[in-house]
Design a protein around this motif. Sequence first.
Motif, PDB file in Angstrom:
ATOM      1  N   VAL A 129      23.516  -4.196  19.377  1.00  0.00           N
ATOM      2  CA  VAL A 129      22.110  -4.157  19.771  1.00  0.00           C
ATOM      3  C   VAL A 129      21.905  -5.461  20.540  1.00  0.00           C
ATOM      4  O   VAL A 129      21.996  -6.544  19.959  1.00  0.00           O
ATOM      5  CB  VAL A 129      21.152  -4.049  18.567  1.00  0.00           C
ATOM      6  N   GLY A 130      21.715  -5.344  21.832  1.00  0.00           N
ATOM      7  CA  GLY A 130      21.717  -6.542  22.676  1.00  0.00           C
ATOM      8  C   GLY A 130      23.105  -7.172  22.600  1.00  0.00           C
ATOM      9  O   GLY A 130      24.119  -6.488  22.738  1.00  0.00           O
ATOM     10  N   ASP A 131      23.150  -8.479  22.323  1.00  0.00           N
ATOM     11  CA  ASP A 131      24.426  -9.179  22.194  1.00  0.00           C
ATOM     12  C   ASP A 131      24.915  -9.244  20.748  1.00  0.00           C
ATOM     13  O   ASP A 131      25.965  -9.821  20.477  1.00  0.00           O
ATOM     14  CB  ASP A 131      24.290 -10.610  22.739  1.00  0.00           C
ATOM     15  N   THR A 132      24.160  -8.671  19.835  1.00  0.00           N
ATOM     16  CA  THR A 132      24.496  -8.727  18.411  1.00  0.00           C
ATOM     17  C   THR A 132      25.406  -7.573  18.020  1.00  0.00           C
ATOM     18  O   THR A 132      25.066  -6.406  18.245  1.00  0.00           O
ATOM     19  CB  THR A 132      23.213  -8.681  17.553  1.00  0.00           C
ATOM     20  N   VAL A 133      26.549  -7.908  17.420  1.00  0.00           N
ATOM     21  CA  VAL A 133      27.431  -6.872  16.875  1.00  0.00           C
ATOM     22  C   VAL A 133      26.797  -6.388  15.576  1.00  0.00           C
ATOM     23  O   VAL A 133      26.592  -7.168  14.650  1.00  0.00           O
ATOM     24  CB  VAL A 133      28.849  -7.417  16.602  1.00  0.00           C
ATOM     25  N   VAL A 134      26.468  -5.095  15.525  1.00  0.00           N
ATOM     26  CA  VAL A 134      25.848  -4.538  14.321  1.00  0.00           C
ATOM     27  C   VAL A 134      26.860  -3.767  13.478  1.00  0.00           C
ATOM     28  O   VAL A 134      26.634  -3.529  12.293  1.00  0.00           O
ATOM     29  CB  VAL A 134      24.623  -3.662  14.660  1.00  0.00           C
ATOM     30  N   LEU A 135      27.976  -3.370  14.069  1.00  0.00           N
ATOM     31  CA  LEU A 135      29.021  -2.622  13.374  1.00  0.00           C
ATOM     32  C   LEU A 135      30.334  -2.912  14.078  1.00  0.00           C
ATOM     33  O   LEU A 135      30.379  -2.991  15.309  1.00  0.00           O
ATOM     34  CB  LEU A 135      28.706  -1.127  13.456  1.00  0.00           C
ATOM     35  N   LYS A 136      31.385  -3.104  13.286  1.00  0.00           N
ATOM     36  CA  LYS A 136      32.715  -3.224  13.886  1.00  0.00           C
ATOM     37  C   LYS A 136      33.724  -2.559  12.977  1.00  0.00           C
ATOM     38  O   LYS A 136      33.492  -2.404  11.770  1.00  0.00           O
ATOM     39  CB  LYS A 136      33.086  -4.682  14.156  1.00  0.00           C
ATOM     40  N   GLY A 137      34.819  -2.123  13.555  1.00  0.00           N
ATOM     41  CA  GLY A 137      35.846  -1.465  12.772  1.00  0.00           C
ATOM     42  C   GLY A 137      37.004  -1.037  13.626  1.00  0.00           C
ATOM     43  O   GLY A 137      37.194  -1.505  14.748  1.00  0.00           O
ATOM     44  N   GLU A 138      37.786  -0.116  13.035  1.00  0.00           N
ATOM     45  CA  GLU A 138      38.965   0.397  13.707  1.00  0.00           C
ATOM     46  C   GLU A 138      39.119   1.864  13.343  1.00  0.00           C
ATOM     47  O   GLU A 138      38.929   2.248  12.193  1.00  0.00           O
ATOM     48  CB  GLU A 138      40.191  -0.392  13.244  1.00  0.00           C
ATOM     49  N   ALA A 139      39.465   2.668  14.324  1.00  0.00           N
ATOM     50  CA  ALA A 139      39.699   4.099  14.108  1.00  0.00           C
ATOM     51  C   ALA A 139      41.140   4.429  14.441  1.00  0.00           C
ATOM     52  O   ALA A 139      41.729   3.845  15.356  1.00  0.00           O
ATOM     53  CB  ALA A 139      38.762   4.930  14.979  1.00  0.00           C
ATOM     54  N   ILE A 140      41.691   5.374  13.683  1.00  0.00           N
ATOM     55  CA  ILE A 140      42.993   5.959  13.984  1.00  0.00           C
ATOM     56  C   ILE A 140      42.731   7.432  14.279  1.00  0.00           C
ATOM     57  O   ILE A 140      42.090   8.129  13.486  1.00  0.00           O
ATOM     58  CB  ILE A 140      43.977   5.847  12.796  1.00  0.00           C
ATOM     59  N   VAL A 141      43.202   7.893  15.423  1.00  0.00           N
ATOM     60  CA  VAL A 141      42.965   9.286  15.812  1.00  0.00           C
ATOM     61  C   VAL A 141      44.260   9.949  16.267  1.00  0.00           C
ATOM     62  O   VAL A 141      45.203   9.271  16.687  1.00  0.00           O
ATOM     63  CB  VAL A 141      41.900   9.396  16.937  1.00  0.00           C
ATOM     64  N   LEU A 142      44.259  11.267  16.166  1.00  0.00           N
ATOM     65  CA  LEU A 142      45.313  12.090  16.740  1.00  0.00           C
ATOM     66  C   LEU A 142      44.799  12.534  18.107  1.00  0.00           C
ATOM     67  O   LEU A 142      43.790  13.233  18.187  1.00  0.00           O
ATOM     68  CB  LEU A 142      45.589  13.296  15.843  1.00  0.00           C
ATOM     69  N   ALA A 143      45.469  12.084  19.147  1.00  0.00           N
ATOM     70  CA  ALA A 143      44.991  12.344  20.506  1.00  0.00           C
ATOM     71  C   ALA A 143      45.544  13.663  21.048  1.00  0.00           C
ATOM     72  O   ALA A 143      46.680  14.043  20.734  1.00  0.00           O
ATOM     73  CB  ALA A 143      45.384  11.201  21.432  1.00  0.00           C
ATOM     74  N   PRO A 144      44.767  14.341  21.866  1.00  0.00           N
ATOM     75  CA  PRO A 144      45.287  15.544  22.527  1.00  0.00           C
ATOM     76  C   PRO A 144      46.424  15.180  23.487  1.00  0.00           C
ATOM     77  O   PRO A 144      46.477  14.062  23.997  1.00  0.00           O
ATOM     78  CB  PRO A 144      44.072  16.092  23.275  1.00  0.00           C
ATOM     79  N   SER A 145      47.316  16.121  23.696  1.00  0.00           N
ATOM     80  CA  SER A 145      48.465  15.909  24.567  1.00  0.00           C
ATOM     81  C   SER A 145      48.544  17.024  25.597  1.00  0.00           C
ATOM     82  O   SER A 145      48.284  18.177  25.303  1.00  0.00           O
ATOM     83  CB  SER A 145      49.744  15.881  23.730  1.00  0.00           C
ATOM     84  N   ARG A 146      48.942  16.658  26.763  1.00  0.00           N
ATOM     85  CA  ARG A 146      49.161  17.636  27.831  1.00  0.00           C
ATOM     86  C   ARG A 146      50.249  18.631  27.416  1.00  0.00           C
ATOM     87  O   ARG A 146      50.201  19.800  27.751  1.00  0.00           O
ATOM     88  CB  ARG A 146      49.569  16.896  29.101  1.00  0.00           C
TER      89      ARG A 146
END
Length: 147
Positions: free
Chosen positions: A127-144
Amino acid sequence: MLDNFPRGTIVIEDLEIGMSRHLHKVVTDRDIELFAEVSTDRNPVHLDEDYARDTMFQGRIAHGMLTAGLISAVIGEQLPGHGTVYLGQSLKFMAPVRPGDLVRAEVTVEAIDHQKRRVTLATRCYVGDTVVLKGEAIVLAPSRKFD
C-alpha cells in the motif's frame, strides 16, 4: 483491477528468473463484506467500525487472506497464469490494509525447476511504499509439452 499485463499463460519454457507481474486493486467495503460472507470470518475488526476503533488497528481492516488472494490472482492470471497449480504459499502480514487502500500485488520469479515444472515466486503486496504482505509461493507451471 488494473493489470500491467494481459491475462493468459506464460509456460515454464518461457519463464526467466526476475520476471515479474503485478496488479492494482482498491479494497472496498463490499470486498470485505463479500469475503466475510464467503469465508465465514465475521471478526468485527473487519466489519464493525466502533469495535475496530478500540483495537490496536484503531479502525477497520481487511482480512489478511483477502489481500493474499490478490497474489493468487496474479499467479493464476498472469505469472505463470492460466493452468498454474498452487503447491504452497508462505505469508507474513506486515501492516494492515484498510477499506479504500490501493493494493499493489506483485509476483517475481525466484527459481525454476524445469524437470519438476516447479517455480518459486517471491510474493509481495504494497500500500503505497509500505509492504503489507510478503511471502513465497511454489507452483506447478504449465508446460508447452504437456498442456
